[in-house]
Design an enzyme around this catalytic site. Sequence first.
Site, PDB file in Angstrom:
ATOM      1  CE  LYS A 205      -4.361  -1.716   1.790  1.00 18.34           C
ATOM      2  NZ  LYS A 205      -5.375  -1.657   2.864  1.00 18.34           N
TER       3      LYS A 205
ATOM      4  CE  LYS B  75      -7.589 -12.306  -2.424  1.00 15.92           C
ATOM      5  NZ  LYS B  75      -7.513 -11.204  -1.534  1.00 15.92           N
TER       6      LYS B  75
ATOM      7  CE  LYS C 277     -12.205  -5.305  -0.492  1.00 15.91           C
ATOM      8  NZ  LYS C 277     -12.733  -4.584   0.655  1.00 15.91           N
TER       9      LYS C 277
END
Length: 331
Positions: free
Chosen positions: A113, A195, A198
């Site tokens: 992040k 994966k 979102k």
Amino acid sequence: MEKKVIYSAVQPSGNLTIGNYLGAIRNWVKMQDEYDCYYAVANMHAITVKQDPAELRRRTLELVALYIACGLDPEKCALYVQSNVPQHAELTWVLNTIAYVGELSRMTQFKDKSQKHAENINMGLMDYPVLMAADILLYQAQYVPVGADQKQHVEIARDLAIRFNNRFGETFTVPEPLILKGGAKICSLQEPTKKMSKSDENVNASVYLTDDRDAVIRKFKRAVTDSGNEVRAAEDKPGVTNLLNIYCAFKGCTVEEAEKEFEGKGYGDFKLAVGEAVADVIGPVQAEQKRLLSDKAYLAGVLSAGAERAYKTARRTLSKVYRKVGFYQGE
Ligand code: TRP
């Protein structure tokens, strides 16, 4: 006998994907009879990256409505919003004093992040795992059902619990992650070795719980498959394998059964069937979520009862912590 405690939460940021549904919420539903469950909307975690305030508030209610639409029963489990229970922030402060900068700066999600939001590497982003530890430890949770990406955070919660107990005496239950199969390995429809996320930039890569039937079917039609034409799970067929996993998760069948069902059929028929299987399940959930969102008074009632219930447990743990560390609490 006292029931064991389960704790989990989802952030009200971004759209949930079918991977979140399979990996988190659907499994929570199965646990609500057997365990004492606390399920939160982690809005305090969400603001570690920039959020639009009005949107954050709206998504918070949408997520609660989704929890209930997916089958969580507010009579059985405590459904609440993290910021409505002040002990989360309070315990975080105490845990901060036993968490090391070194271990937090090494967390995978913090590093990812920080790269993604290089203009906003705030203290909250680094402290995220400590807040998450406070969430879990306040309720003395034994098990924390999460996706594989959150395992490292549950491990920090364990380390902090053990460290605190060693220093101040037995206080916290040491939690264990429950990494759920199925949802944990739902991959992108466009890059099936990655994966499903979102926040994928490619809208065809992820199937969102808010997608309507047409969108779901279109995305599966466009899903990347592999060379050959056999519907079979195999190491060198990540696309087909991923679609088989999704199909089975939504149909409740085994991969062998699905392979048999699609024997002799082409990828086109198969992809359509996967899309329909998904749409058949999420369509009714969406309708129920919409109905619940039109009844704001009901949702407010659920959340205030949930916060009340969470508060009672959280207050007990925090008071114990304050006593152990030597905070004056009156005579
Ligand atoms: N960090 C989790 C996620 O993004 C959400 C979360 C917050 C959580 N607090 C938690 C999960 C406590 C489990 C337990 O998925």
